[in-house]
Design an enzyme around this catalytic site. Structure first.
Site, short mmCIF file in Angstrom:
data_model
loop_
_atom_site.label_atom_id
_atom_site.label_comp_id
_atom_site.label_asym_id
_atom_site.label_seq_id
_atom_site.Cartn_x
_atom_site.Cartn_y
_atom_site.Cartn_z
N LYS A 14 0.86 -1.52 -0.14
CA LYS A 14 0.17 -0.18 0.09
C LYS A 14 0.83 1.03 0.00
O LYS A 14 0.38 2.28 -0.96
CB LYS A 14 -0.71 -0.10 1.36
N ARG A 89 -10.21 1.82 9.23
CA ARG A 89 -9.56 -0.26 9.34
C ARG A 89 -10.64 -0.88 9.70
O ARG A 89 -10.53 -1.99 10.03
CB ARG A 89 -8.28 -0.74 10.11
N ARG A 128 12.12 -6.71 4.79
CA ARG A 128 11.49 -5.10 5.86
C ARG A 128 12.22 -5.19 6.80
O ARG A 128 12.75 -3.75 7.38
CB ARG A 128 10.02 -4.28 5.68
N ARG A 134 11.69 -2.37 11.37
CA ARG A 134 9.85 -1.91 12.39
C ARG A 134 9.59 -2.73 13.48
O ARG A 134 10.48 -3.42 13.55
CB ARG A 134 9.42 -1.87 10.95
N ARG A 145 -0.66 -8.93 13.22
CA ARG A 145 -1.29 -8.23 12.81
C ARG A 145 -2.28 -8.79 11.04
O ARG A 145 -3.27 -7.86 10.67
CB ARG A 145 -0.09 -7.65 12.14
P1 ADP Z 1 0.50 -1.95 7.63
O1 ADP Z 1 0.65 -2.52 6.92
O2 ADP Z 1 1.29 -2.91 8.57
O3 ADP Z 1 -0.89 -1.73 8.42
P2 ADP Z 1 0.69 0.28 8.61
O4 ADP Z 1 2.23 1.15 8.37
O5 ADP Z 1 -0.12 1.00 7.49
O6 ADP Z 1 1.86 -0.67 8.25
O7 ADP Z 1 -0.04 0.65 10.20
C1 ADP Z 1 1.25 0.40 10.91
C2 ADP Z 1 0.93 0.59 12.68
O8 ADP Z 1 -0.16 1.48 12.82
C3 ADP Z 1 -0.91 -0.57 12.92
O9 ADP Z 1 -0.29 -2.02 13.00
C4 ADP Z 1 -1.53 0.26 13.98
O10 ADP Z 1 -1.37 -0.71 14.88
C5 ADP Z 1 -1.75 1.48 13.78
N1 ADP Z 1 -2.88 1.97 12.30
C6 ADP Z 1 -2.57 2.19 11.15
N2 ADP Z 1 -3.45 2.96 10.48
C7 ADP Z 1 -4.52 2.56 11.48
C8 ADP Z 1 -6.04 2.98 11.92
N3 ADP Z 1 -6.55 2.72 10.39
N4 ADP Z 1 -6.18 2.50 12.63
C9 ADP Z 1 -5.98 1.96 13.74
N5 ADP Z 1 -4.84 2.23 14.10
C10 ADP Z 1 -4.14 2.02 12.81
#
Ligand code: ADP
Length: 187
Positions: A14, A89, A128, A134, A145
């Site tokens: 994404k 989400r 990654r 990370r 996740r």
């Molecule tokens: P991934 O590709 O693992 O989903 P992101 O960088 O998009 O990684 O998100 C990393 C973390 O940030 C998520 O695991 C969550 O803890 C938090 N996060 C990101 N977006 C949201 C959201 N819309 N609602 C709740 N938590 C979020």
């Protein structure tokens, strides 16, 4: 196409595609994950609250996430469009986004669903982990996740499908090829 969502499992690509699409459409790419990570890094109050959830691979509570997105979408550069990466989400976040857009008399143009199989995403995320270090990219947290995504986020595809907004795109292959697929799916 100016008001877009990008949905897909962790590791589907994404973030990579969001940057390219934002460029193509001249709109900001807004990643809640990136914003949370920047807050953690800068040791803000929001970062302090979000960190424990992120490290465990849990979603940050909706109240915090919704407030963050409401604030971000009110900024000038998002007035003529945006690409949201990683939001909404949860069902509650869908409702909040509906409210925000309705208040501004706006609507979504499309929801891009980026797909990739589990083995490939785990492989990408472990890679990654080595490259970027990370905190939430350990195998155990990655698996969690993916479970949280299946349980809370995958059902949102149905919600947006019922509104005829979803364009499903295969996220496997070269980065530029995936971008082309998305652009043609949006035509
Ligand atoms: P991934 O590709 O693992 O989903 P992101 O960088 O998009 O990684 O998100 C990393 C973390 O940030 C998520 O695991 C969550 O803890 C938090 N996060 C990101 N977006 C949201 C959201 N819309 N609602 C709740 N938590 C979020």
């Amino acid at each position: 196409m100016t008001r877009l969502l990008l949905i897909g499992t962790p590791g589907a690509g994404k973030g990579t595609q969001a940057a390219r699409l934002a460029e193509a459409f001249g709109i900001p790419a807004i990643s809640t994950g990136d914003i949370f990570r920047a807050n953690v890094k800068n040791e803000t109050e929001l970062g302090r609250q979000a960190k424990a959830f992120m490290d465990r691979g849990e979603y940050v509570p909706d109240t915090l996430t919704n407030a963050l997105v409401r604030d971000r979408l009110s900024q000038e550069d998002a007035k003529n469009g945006f690409l949201l990466d990683g939001y909404p989400r949860t069902a509650d976040q869908v409702t909040e986004l509906d409210h925000i857009l309705a208040e501004q008399g706006e609507a979504l143009d499309a929801v891009v669903q980026l797909t990739a199989d589990t083995d490939e995403v785990v492989r990408r995320l472990l890679n990654r982990a080595i490259e970027q270090g990370r905190a939430d990219d350990t195998e155990e947290v990655i698996r969690h996740r993916l479970d949280v995504y299946e349980e809370q986020t995958a059902p949102l595809i149905e919600v947006y499908s019922a509104r005829n907004l979803v364009r499903e795109v295969d996220g496997l292959g070269a980065v530029a090829d995936v971008t082309e697929r998305i652009l043609s799916a949006l035509k």
